[in-house]
Design a protein around this motif. Structure first.
Motif, PDB file in Angstrom:
ATOM      1  N   ALA A   1       0.969  -1.748  -0.189  1.00 21.51           N
ATOM      2  CA  ALA A   1      -0.349   0.133  -0.121  1.00 21.51           C
ATOM      3  C   ALA A   1       1.200   1.134  -0.364  1.00 21.51           C
ATOM      4  O   ALA A   1       0.689   2.171  -0.894  1.00 21.51           O
TER       5      ALA A   1
ATOM      6  N   ILE B   1       0.964   4.063  -2.967  1.00 19.42           N
ATOM      7  CA  ILE B   1      -0.101   5.807  -2.705  1.00 19.42           C
ATOM      8  C   ILE B   1       1.861   6.024  -3.037  1.00 19.42           C
ATOM      9  O   ILE B   1       1.250   7.441  -4.120  1.00 19.42           O
TER      10      ILE B   1
ATOM     11  N   LEU C   1      -2.914  11.369  -0.395  1.00 18.55           N
ATOM     12  CA  LEU C   1      -2.473  10.128   0.171  1.00 18.55           C
ATOM     13  C   LEU C   1      -1.698  10.730   0.458  1.00 18.55           C
ATOM     14  O   LEU C   1      -0.796   9.867   1.390  1.00 18.55           O
TER      15      LEU C   1
ATOM     16  N   ILE D   1      -2.690   9.055   4.311  1.00 20.97           N
ATOM     17  CA  ILE D   1      -2.989   7.865   4.671  1.00 20.97           C
ATOM     18  C   ILE D   1      -1.525   6.829   4.269  1.00 20.97           C
ATOM     19  O   ILE D   1      -1.591   6.106   4.898  1.00 20.97           O
ATOM     20  N   PHE D   2      -0.673   7.674   3.682  1.00 24.32           N
ATOM     21  CA  PHE D   2       0.707   6.944   3.779  1.00 24.32           C
ATOM     22  C   PHE D   2       1.296   6.915   5.063  1.00 24.32           C
ATOM     23  O   PHE D   2       1.118   5.490   5.743  1.00 24.32           O
TER      24      PHE D   2
END
Length: 162
Positions: free
Chosen positions: A74, A78, A96, A99-100
């Motif tokens: 993931a 990303i 992003l 999320i990362f």
């Protein structure tokens, strides 16, 4: 280059906040200890989660290598997706990065401890949402912002065609 600075800044701040809060909880609280913050709504409660959301797959013998691999993949995806964004897609860039940061924060826990430290306990009366952490919050807010950006991008494309 500026967008990578934004990405790195958000990712580092999020990661540091996640890891410091987990470290603080781990060092200052006993497992399952709960501190009321907003009576009837929110506690700080120290728990550990071997699975994913809602303790999904927490009993599977192969869960740890699976979650480590998924988190690592993931993170790479990303970064690739971020690299493909246009410079004007600021909201997508921020989302992003969030999320990362969350994915890497929980990945660090899984590698170090074999499980994730959770402590944010939101509830209503006897109904508790599963405990979560700063990394989980970053992922959820990042996904919501990314969805919003996708809707905005769709509107921009429709307007450009007309």
């Amino acid at each position: 280059m500026r967008r990578w600075t934004i990405f790195a800044s958000i990712a580092i701040v999020g990661l540091v906040a996640d890891q410091l809060t987990k470290l603080y909880i781990d060092r200052s609280m006993q497992m399952f200890q709960s501190i009321p913050v907003i009576d009837g709504l929110f506690n700080i409660t120290y728990v550990r989660n071997k699975g994913a959301a809602f303790s999904f797959l927490s009993q599977a013998s192969w869960r740890l290598p699976f979650f480590i691999a998924i988190s690592a993949v993931a993170a790479v995806v990303i970064v690739i997706a971020f690299n493909r964004l246009r410079n004007d897609q600021r909201l997508a860039q921020v989302s992003l990065a969030m999320i990362f940061s969350g994915a890497v924060g929980n990945l660090i826990d899984r590698v170090r401890r074999g499980e994730v430290v959770d402590f944010l306990d939101v509830y209503w009366r006897a109904y508790h949402w599963p405990a979560f952490n700063v990394a989980d919050s970053l992922i959820c807010v990042g996904v919501a912002l990314l969805a919003l950006d996708m809707l905005r991008e769709e509107q921009r494309q429709k307007q450009a065609k007309s």
